[in-house]
Motif scaffolding. Structure first.
Motif, PDB file in Angstrom:
ATOM      1  N   LYS A  39       0.828  -1.201   0.000  1.00 26.98           N
ATOM      2  CA  LYS A  39       0.000   0.000   0.000  1.00 26.98           C
ATOM      3  C   LYS A  39       0.866   1.256   0.000  1.00 26.98           C
ATOM      4  O   LYS A  39       0.558   2.248  -0.669  1.00 26.98           O
ATOM      5  N   ILE A  40       1.953   1.206   0.771  1.00 27.88           N
ATOM      6  CA  ILE A  40       2.858   2.356   0.833  1.00 27.88           C
ATOM      7  C   ILE A  40       3.534   2.581  -0.522  1.00 27.88           C
ATOM      8  O   ILE A  40       3.669   3.721  -0.984  1.00 27.88           O
ATOM      9  N   ALA A  41       3.930   1.487  -1.191  1.00 30.57           N
ATOM     10  CA  ALA A  41       4.538   1.598  -2.520  1.00 30.57           C
ATOM     11  C   ALA A  41       3.568   2.245  -3.503  1.00 30.57           C
ATOM     12  O   ALA A  41       3.960   3.096  -4.314  1.00 30.57           O
ATOM     13  N   TYR A  42       2.296   1.861  -3.427  1.00 26.95           N
ATOM     14  CA  TYR A  42       1.286   2.434  -4.320  1.00 26.95           C
ATOM     15  C   TYR A  42       1.150   3.939  -4.079  1.00 26.95           C
ATOM     16  O   TYR A  42       1.099   4.729  -5.025  1.00 26.95           O
ATOM     17  N   LEU A  63       7.183  -5.086  -4.881  1.00 25.75           N
ATOM     18  CA  LEU A  63       7.053  -3.632  -4.773  1.00 25.75           C
ATOM     19  C   LEU A  63       7.487  -2.952  -6.067  1.00 25.75           C
ATOM     20  O   LEU A  63       6.895  -1.949  -6.486  1.00 25.75           O
ATOM     21  N   LEU A  64       8.498  -3.521  -6.721  1.00 23.84           N
ATOM     22  CA  LEU A  64       8.948  -2.965  -7.999  1.00 23.84           C
ATOM     23  C   LEU A  64       7.860  -3.058  -9.064  1.00 23.84           C
ATOM     24  O   LEU A  64       7.724  -2.175  -9.915  1.00 23.84           O
ATOM     25  N   ARG A  69       4.226  -0.485 -12.770  1.00 24.31           N
ATOM     26  CA  ARG A  69       2.891  -0.287 -13.351  1.00 24.31           C
ATOM     27  C   ARG A  69       2.553   1.207 -13.453  1.00 24.31           C
ATOM     28  O   ARG A  69       1.981   1.667 -14.432  1.00 24.31           O
ATOM     29  N   GLU A  70       2.954   1.963 -12.420  1.00 22.15           N
ATOM     30  CA  GLU A  70       2.714   3.405 -12.446  1.00 22.15           C
ATOM     31  C   GLU A  70       3.563   4.071 -13.524  1.00 22.15           C
ATOM     32  O   GLU A  70       3.119   5.030 -14.174  1.00 22.15           O
TER      33      GLU A  70
END
Length: 246
Positions: A39-42, A63-64, A69-70
């Protein structure tokens, strides 16, 4: 660099960026960003904008994927510096290391700081700053209250590590210094915010401190300090002298 809020952080009002930097993902500010690293990565990936270069030293593949994706969504290039460094020496004056083919010297202690330095180097090069200027900047680096040596005789180190990941790097660096510099026993003076993770506190046991002093002091009315009694309780049943100071 992305700050506390990530997607909703004040730094995100800047519409066009030359670089977006996500150092790595740790469990911090969970009341704002979420209880899991995913969630923090997002939230932190919300700093990524169309066409910018994105830099990270994160190694966790899950996490990568979130960060990537972003990047795809915003047509942004992702540069990962995690595996491009080699440390060649560390002492009380700093760390010598290679990033790719060039050698640098960082004027702060802690091998973990090399990861941050590699990010700074990569970003600087993307902005067309030369290797000589980058090296000069690294040699002048000062990081107050993060493994900061305030005295060499006796050796006194001031450190403001405040989450599990940071305390783990503090413990690792201190143990390396003990071995490499042939240091004697570690003496700790500690204080924590009231909401700190117990596991983070317990990490300090690995240093086998002699003695341990627990204090309480804060100038922030919105952040309560953990009582010395509670800190002492975390170190209960441990072979050390504990001084409880109000």
């Amino acid at each position: 660099e992305v700050c506390c809020g990530g997607r909703y952080d004040s730094t995100n009002v800047i519409p066009n960026k030359d670089a977006a930097i996500i150092t790595n993902i740790g469990l911090d500010h969970t009341e704002i960003l979420g209880k899991t690293k995913a969630k923090i990565a997002y939230e932190k990936a919300g700093i990524i904008k169309t066409g910018c270069n994105v830099f990270t030293a994160e190694k966790n593949s899950n996490l990568l994927k979130i960060i990537y994706r972003e990047c795809e969504k915003n047509t942004a290039a992702l540069i990962n510096t995690a595996d491009n460094t080699k440390i060649v020496g560390q002492n009380l004056n700093g760390v010598a290391f290679y990033y790719k083919k060039n050698k640098y010297h960082l004027n702060v202690i802690g091998n973990h700081q090399v990861k941050n330095a590699a990010l700074a180097i990569a970003v600087s090069k993307s902005l067309k700053i030369g290797t000589k200027k980058i090296n000069q900047g690294l040699k002048k680096t000062c990081f107050p209250a993060r493994m900061e040596i305030v005295s060499k005789k006796p050796l006194i180190i001031l450190d403001g590590a405040h989450n599990l990941d940071e305390i783990q790097t503090t413990v690792k660096t201190t143990m390396e210094l003990k071995t490499n510099q042939r240091l004697n026993d570690v003496h700790l003076l500690v204080g924590f915010s009231a909401n700190k993770n117990k596991q983070a506190i317990l990490e300090l046991k690995k240093l086998r401190p002699k003695p341990l002093a627990c204090g309480r002091q804060t100038s922030n009315p919105f952040r309560l300090a953990m009582s010395p009694q509670k800190i002492c309780a975390q170190f209960a049943n441990y072979d050390t002298k504990i001084f409880n100071s109000q």
